[in-house]
Scaffold this motif. Structure first.
Motif, short mmCIF file in Angstrom:
data_model
loop_
_atom_site.label_atom_id
_atom_site.label_comp_id
_atom_site.label_asym_id
_atom_site.label_seq_id
_atom_site.Cartn_x
_atom_site.Cartn_y
_atom_site.Cartn_z
N ALA A 1 49.79 -15.93 16.74
CA ALA A 1 50.88 -14.97 17.79
C ALA A 1 50.79 -15.91 18.96
CB ALA A 1 49.41 -14.17 18.17
N GLY A 2 52.66 -15.27 19.66
CA GLY A 2 53.19 -16.80 19.71
C GLY A 2 54.59 -16.15 20.42
N SER A 3 55.58 -16.38 21.50
CA SER A 3 56.46 -15.83 21.61
C SER A 3 57.81 -16.31 21.51
CB SER A 3 56.31 -16.40 22.79
OG SER A 3 56.79 -17.63 23.73
N LEU A 4 58.60 -15.82 21.96
CA LEU A 4 60.05 -16.79 21.80
C LEU A 4 60.35 -17.67 21.85
CD1 LEU A 4 62.62 -13.25 22.75
CD2 LEU A 4 61.79 -14.28 20.15
N THR A 5 61.18 -18.77 22.18
CA THR A 5 61.26 -19.85 22.44
C THR A 5 62.21 -20.18 23.24
OG1 THR A 5 62.78 -20.88 20.52
CG2 THR A 5 59.66 -20.43 20.84
N THR A 6 63.17 -18.61 23.67
CA THR A 6 64.16 -18.86 24.48
C THR A 6 64.22 -18.23 25.43
OG1 THR A 6 65.51 -17.59 23.34
CG2 THR A 6 66.13 -19.81 22.88
N PRO A 7 64.50 -17.65 26.45
CA PRO A 7 64.46 -16.58 27.46
C PRO A 7 64.47 -15.34 26.55
CG PRO A 7 65.54 -18.26 28.47
CD PRO A 7 65.76 -19.08 26.85
N PRO A 8 64.51 -14.34 26.23
CA PRO A 8 63.30 -14.16 28.06
C PRO A 8 61.84 -14.82 27.01
CG PRO A 8 63.52 -12.19 26.76
CD PRO A 8 64.04 -13.26 26.04
N LEU A 9 62.01 -15.32 26.91
CA LEU A 9 60.30 -16.07 26.52
C LEU A 9 59.26 -15.04 26.03
CD1 LEU A 9 60.71 -19.09 28.91
CD2 LEU A 9 61.01 -18.97 26.11
N THR A 10 59.67 -14.01 25.32
CA THR A 10 58.39 -12.71 25.36
C THR A 10 57.61 -13.07 24.92
OG1 THR A 10 60.21 -11.62 24.68
CG2 THR A 10 60.33 -10.72 26.52
N GLU A 11 55.91 -12.30 24.87
CA GLU A 11 55.02 -12.78 23.82
C GLU A 11 55.07 -11.09 23.04
OE1 GLU A 11 51.81 -13.54 26.88
OE2 GLU A 11 52.72 -15.80 26.82
N SER A 12 55.74 -11.34 21.97
CA SER A 12 56.31 -10.43 20.49
C SER A 12 56.17 -10.43 19.68
CB SER A 12 57.19 -9.79 21.58
OG SER A 12 58.90 -10.62 21.50
N VAL A 13 56.09 -11.97 19.44
CA VAL A 13 56.23 -12.92 18.24
C VAL A 13 55.20 -12.94 17.47
CG1 VAL A 13 57.40 -14.90 16.85
CG2 VAL A 13 58.25 -14.07 18.25
N THR A 14 55.31 -12.64 16.25
CA THR A 14 54.33 -13.65 15.09
C THR A 14 54.58 -14.32 13.87
OG1 THR A 14 52.79 -10.89 14.79
CG2 THR A 14 52.59 -12.42 13.00
N TRP A 15 54.31 -15.73 14.68
CA TRP A 15 54.82 -16.00 14.27
C TRP A 15 54.30 -16.57 11.93
CZ3 TRP A 15 59.23 -18.98 15.18
CH2 TRP A 15 59.59 -19.26 16.31
N ILE A 16 55.04 -16.67 11.34
CA ILE A 16 55.31 -17.19 10.23
C ILE A 16 55.30 -18.28 9.43
CG2 ILE A 16 55.50 -16.32 7.78
CD1 ILE A 16 55.48 -13.44 8.97
#
Ligand SMILES: NS(=O)(=O)c1c(F)c(F)c(S(=O)(=O)CCO)c(N[C@H]2CCc3ccccc32)c1F
Ligand SMILES: [Zn+2]
Length: 261
Positions: free
Chosen positions: A195-210
């Motif tokens: 469970a992570g975030s975007l790596t550019t603005p807005p950097l929101t913590e909305s990413v399930t990284w695969i």
């Protein structure tokens, strides 16, 4: 930290003038994936990828990276399975790369950088009405990460590389159709997920990284083609588009799961 001092690097990193850390950020990306600390999860399903090449719209240089955007008004290009509870629609893909082959990826594996990393950005259109809303939700986005390593020429990538001179400057765009990005994803099914975030603005913590375990191979000329792009618009003093990756972020209270033993 495991392999570098995040805070200092993040604060000093020229490109992502992001705040030192997102206030209260507990799941920021990218991270180092320590292979031996990842936990095999037998309940993780295989990731199913179904892209329709006719949903491909255009390539554009937006001053951060070059990205290929897709028509995400229907469920024609989707992923499902893996760690995901819903299906997610493909919105765009883009890359991160370095000025030289020693670095360039955003994630690292056992503190090793790859020369570049591909991100395919998808959003949860089952639960949210738009990409912009999904960007703000904990389960809103799913990004597939694929490492690029130096090796044989990649045929599928070459169609993209051939189009890059036309989007050399920031805010240039060209039509690009009939491209199936699954040719850029390794056939090996193994991946890590966290469970992570975007790596550019807005950097929101909305990413399930695969993050795919196996890299794809590209050759030196193809990597060099990425480095001919510019951060700057036509008429501005030229700045080469390189090192467009965010520094590593602290793992904090997270576990990276693997789909493989
Ligand atoms: N590494 S990453 O996967 O976190 C990631 C990027 F690294 C990146 F550069 C971009 S972008 O579109 O080129 C720049 C705008 O954020 C996006 N684009 C996403 C993020 C926010 C946003 C808003 C509208 C359209 C696309 C995006 C992105 F999700
Ligand atoms: Zn990215």
């Amino acid at each position: 930290g495991a392999c570098c001092s995040y805070r200092l690097r993040d604060a000093l990193h020229p490109l992502w003038q992001s705040p030192l850390a997102i206030p209260g950020g507990t799941r920021q990306s990218p991270i180092n994936i320590q292979w031996r600390d990842s936990v095999y999860d037998p309940f993780l399903k295989p990731l199913k990828i179904a892209y329709d090449p006719t949903t491909c719209l255009h390539i554009w240089n937006n001053g951060y990276s070059f990205l290929v955007e897709f028509d995400d008004s229907t469920d024609r290009s989707i992923i499902v399975g893996g760690p995901l509870k819903n299906q997610y629609r493909l919105k765009q893909f883009h890359f991160h790369w370095g000025a030289i082959n020693d670095w360039g990826s955003e994630h690292t594996v056992d503190c090793k950088f790859y020369p570049a990393e591909l991100h395919l950005v998808h959003w949860n259109a089952v639960e949210y009405p738009s990409f912009e809303e999904a960007v703000m939700e904990g389960n809103g986005l799913a990004v597939i990460g694929v490492f690029l390593k130096l090796g044989a020429r990649h045929k599928g990538l070459q169609t993209l590389v051939d189009a890059l001179p036309a989007v050399r400057h920031k805010d240039t765009v060209i039509e690009f159709d009939d491209f199936d990005p699954s040719c850029l994803i390794p056939s090996c099914p193994d991946y890590w997920t966290y469970a992570g975030s975007l790596t550019t603005p807005p950097l929101t913590e909305s990413v399930t990284w695969i993050i795919k375990k196996k890299p794809i191979e590209v050759d030196e000329d193809q990597l060099e083609a990425f480095r001919t792009l510019l951060f700057t618009s036509d008429g501005e003093e030229e700045r080469r588009m390189v090192d467009n990756f965010r520094p590593l972020q602290p793992l904090m209270n997270r576990t990276v799961r693997s789909s493989f033993r």
